[in-house]
Design a protein around this motif. Structure first.
Motif, PDB file in Angstrom:
ATOM      1  N   SER A  62       0.836  -1.204   0.000  1.00  0.00           N
ATOM      2  CA  SER A  62       0.000   0.000   0.000  1.00  0.00           C
ATOM      3  C   SER A  62       0.864   1.244   0.000  1.00  0.00           C
ATOM      4  O   SER A  62       0.535   2.237  -0.663  1.00  0.00           O
ATOM      5  N   ASP A 120      -5.941  -0.792  -4.798  1.00  0.00           N
ATOM      6  CA  ASP A 120      -5.400  -1.324  -3.543  1.00  0.00           C
ATOM      7  C   ASP A 120      -6.369  -2.373  -2.998  1.00  0.00           C
ATOM      8  O   ASP A 120      -7.346  -2.039  -2.353  1.00  0.00           O
ATOM      9  N   GLU A 121      -6.098  -3.608  -3.294  1.00  0.00           N
ATOM     10  CA  GLU A 121      -6.929  -4.729  -2.853  1.00  0.00           C
ATOM     11  C   GLU A 121      -8.417  -4.435  -3.014  1.00  0.00           C
ATOM     12  O   GLU A 121      -9.183  -4.478  -2.053  1.00  0.00           O
TER      13      GLU A 121
HETATM   14 MG   LIG Z   1      -2.309  -2.517   2.275  1.00  0.00          MG
END
Ligand SMILES: [Mg+2]
Ligand SMILES: Nc1ncnc2c1ncn2[C@@H]1O[C@H](COP(=O)(O)OP(=O)(O)OP(=O)(O)O)[C@@H](O)[C@H]1O
Lengths: 355, 297
Positions: free
Chosen positions: A43, A158-159
């Motif tokens: 991240s 991000d995911e």
């Molecule tokens: Mg993360």
């Protein structure tokens, strides 16, 4: 032409080094998946590219322009957040239109583009709703829509699928891939999900403790992992590791468990007696009456296949996982063999692959 | 959900509630009833005779132009105090929400005024603004501004508004800061990536998300300005010069305690009481019982 280039990127939070030396180059239209264990800095890397964090060292080039110190609002990069981060007080339409309004597009242009994107994502009937009136999957699509509608130069994910249930995740995964292909937007995609990592990316970057452990196509990473970390991380269930020593002038390995295996793909560097780690994936281990005995601890039937956990009944008692097609065989003891053509050879001291 | 009894027998809960109940009875309900009763009577200035007068006091009140003036003045005062206090508090909270050095000290200091008694707050402002001894007052007069809030109506109103707003800044600050901190960071980051900068981002994202806090504070501040500022005003100007700072609350005191017109003063109290009840009902209605505050008035 390189669309995005990261040069010598580092990041420290106080005294903790989170990213150490990231060099990366993305071609236009490419989708790069960043994968790694929790806390490895995925991240952080994405947020640095977005401009939400400043790097401690290094440069970021977007279309050959240095954007390292450019404010995120001026970078023309869109990001899909893990929790979607929709504007809760705005309707779906307003959420998607927000960025376009700031850019000063005309009312008709905005309506046209939002409608088009909503149709693409199957959101047309929800345009008048607030985020809290949507299901998780719909919110996820709004977050995607908000990014797509701006037609940015770079997409960051991000995911984005981690809050969805399993079925929806599979569907959305395929959808994201199709969309990305169709729109041809250069993308960075962060995940810790194996399958997403293997299926989504043109290339895969495996991060390990803030360092790139390997950067290659997903198949390359799977078939030729660069070190024991990558080998153990990619593939489920994880690869088995067996201690061994190099013998016969680098042409064979003597496993601690007994057998001697000749390398079929050439000789390895290093003197005889060098310690090795031999990696074998669970699906490549064969049952062979001539093989090494394995004491079975646990059998996990998965329907079409079976996972067998056990320990080698040889010195070292190495734990082993085997994946067999069909049902588990009878008995507490199996005899197994390691096929030489499916072996990965690593230096035990450094963990690096011996090519 | 199933209701469970925590206390074995009936006496204990009664005993626990009794002290608070008695206090409320003696200091709030009884005087309130008394006020309602006296508002319906007419008394001679020495308090020796009283006779039932029905709604005469109320009728007189609403035909009295002085009372209507006082209502207007109070409304202006309420809006001025609330607006000034809330806008300064919001500004301070926005700064305190940033990642700045010494943030904790800054926050703590900002909370102090709330702990100061109204009379003390007034003294502080006198020390600043008094025309002959106040720091700023002296400075103003020396530089050719004729400053004396004991003589000038507008200046008196300004001083009272300042002092009352200042006292409420801390309270508003705490709520605004909490409100700002509950705005999800990722939402602000998303807005930033969408191209929104500083003021625009605040106006389109942060401020709308603060709306519940803002609405709650508007009600609380109006109630505060109307009913909780008597002490500060009394200590600063006693409602003067003339009637320049005579809010409804001050007028109740002046008419009843100073001028001994008990009937009219009681009628004014009853009107105010209805006002408090209405505002409190509004507050409960829109904010639930969670948005509570120590009872005003
Ligand atoms: Mg993360
Ligand atoms: N603002 C911060 N201050 C200090 N340390 C931080 C900060 N942000 C992240 N870190 C640390 O940096 C490391 C990497 O964090 P990051 O969020 O990038 O991990 P990640 O790879 O995204 O993990 P996950 O898969 O759990 O999301 C973690 O050890 C984290 O504790």
């Amino acid at each position: 032409m390189a669309m995005l280039e990261l040069i010598g990127l580092r990041k420290n939070f106080g005294t903790t080094e989170v990213l150490r030396q990231i060099d990366l180059s993305l071609a236009s239209g490419e989708m790069l998946v960043i994968v790694g264990a929790s806390g490895c800095g995925k991240s952080t890397l994405l947020r640095i590219v977005a401009g939400l964090e400043t790097p401690s060292a290094g440069r970021i080039l977007l279309e050959e322009r240095d954007i390292t110190s450019v404010d995120p609002s001026a970078r023309d990069i869109a990001m899909v957040f893990q929790n979607y981060a929709l504007y809760p007080h705005m309707t779906v339409f307003e959420n998607m239109a927000y960025g376009l309004r700031i850019r000063g597009l005309s009312r008709e242009d905005i309506a046209h583009r939002v409608d088009e994107t909503a149709a693409l994502l199957g959101l047309s009937e929800f345009l008048g709703r607030k985020p809290r009136q949507l299901s998780g999957g719909q919110r996820q699509r709004v977050a995607m829509g908000r990014a797509i509608v701006r037609e940015p130069r770079l997409f960051l994910f991000d995911e984005p699928l981690s809050n969805l249930d399993a079925t929806l995740r599979v569907r959305t995964r395929a959808e994201i891939r199709r969309l990305q292909r169709r729109l041809g937007v250069t993308s960075l995609y962060v995940t810790h999900d194996q399958v997403e990592a293997m299926t989504l990316g043109d290339r895969l970057l495996v991060l390990h403790q803030g360092r790139p452990a390997q950067l290659a196509t997903p198949m390359e990473v799977f078939e030729h992992p660069a070190d024991t970390y990558v080998a153990g991380f990619i593939g489920a269930p994880a690869m088995n590791f067996l201690p061994a020593t190099l013998i016969e002038a680098g042409t064979a390995a003597k496993l601690e468990a007994g057998p001697l295996v000749h390398f079929i793909d050439g000789k390895r560097d290093g003197s005889d007696g060098k310690t090795l780690t031999i990696g074998v994936r669970p699906e490549h281990i064969r049952i062979d009456p001539e093989g090494v005995p394995l004491r079975i601890d646990l059998i996990e039937p998965l329907g079409s296949e079976t996972l067998i956990h056990g320990r080698l009944a040889a010195p070292g008692e190495t734990p082993l996982v085997i994946r067999l097609a069909g049902k588990a065989p009878e008995g507490d003891i199996l005899t197994v063999a390691f096929p030489p053509e499916q072996m990965h050879v690593f230096d035990a001291a450094t963990g690096r692959r011996l090519p | 959900m199933e209701r469970r009894t925590i206390f074995g027998h009936r006496l204990l809960p009664v005993a626990l509630v009794a002290p608070q109940f008695l206090l409320t009875l003696v200091f709030f309900l009884w005087p309130a009833c008394e006020a309602v009763w006296t508002s319906l009577t007419r008394q001679d200035p020495f308090g020796l005779h009283s006779q039932f007068a029905g709604f005469d006091n109320f009728v007189e009140l609403f035909t009295d132009s002085l009372y209507r003036d006082s209502i207007g003045r109070t409304v202006f005062f309420m809006i001025a105090v609330s607006a000034l206090s809330m806008s300064s508090a919001l500004l301070l909270a926005v700064f305190a929400d940033r990642e700045i050095r010494g943030r904790m000290t800054y926050r703590t200091l900002l909370i102090w005024p709330y702990a100061i008694a109204p009379a003390m707050a007034a003294v502080l402002w006198i020390l600043l603004l008094q025309p002959r001894i106040g720091l700023i007052g002296v400075l103003l007069n020396r530089h050719g501004v004729s400053w004396d809030y004991h003589l000038n109506d507008r200046q008196a109103m300004l001083v009272v508004v300042l002092a009352c707003a200042w006292k409420q800044v801390s309270y508003n600050f705490i709520f605004f800061l909490a409100g700002l901190q509950s705005v999800p960071r990722s939402v602000l980051e998303a807005a930033r990536m969408d191209g929104a900068r500083g003021w625009h981002r605040f106006r389109t994202i942060t401020f709308p998300l603060l709306a519940p806090t803002t609405f709650f504070l508007i009600v609380v501040n109006l109630v505060y300005a109307a009913f909780d500022t008597f002490g500060t005003i009394q200590a600063l100007t006693q409602g003067g010069p003339g009637k320049a700072t005579e809010t409804l609350m001050v007028k109740v005191y002046r008419d009843g305690v100073v001028n001994l017109d008990i009937g009219s003063s009681s009628a004014q109290s009853v009107v105010l009481m209805i006002g408090v009840i209405a505002l409190t009902a509004l507050q409960f209605r829109f904010l639930g019982r969670g948005g509570r505050r120590e009872s005003a008035a």
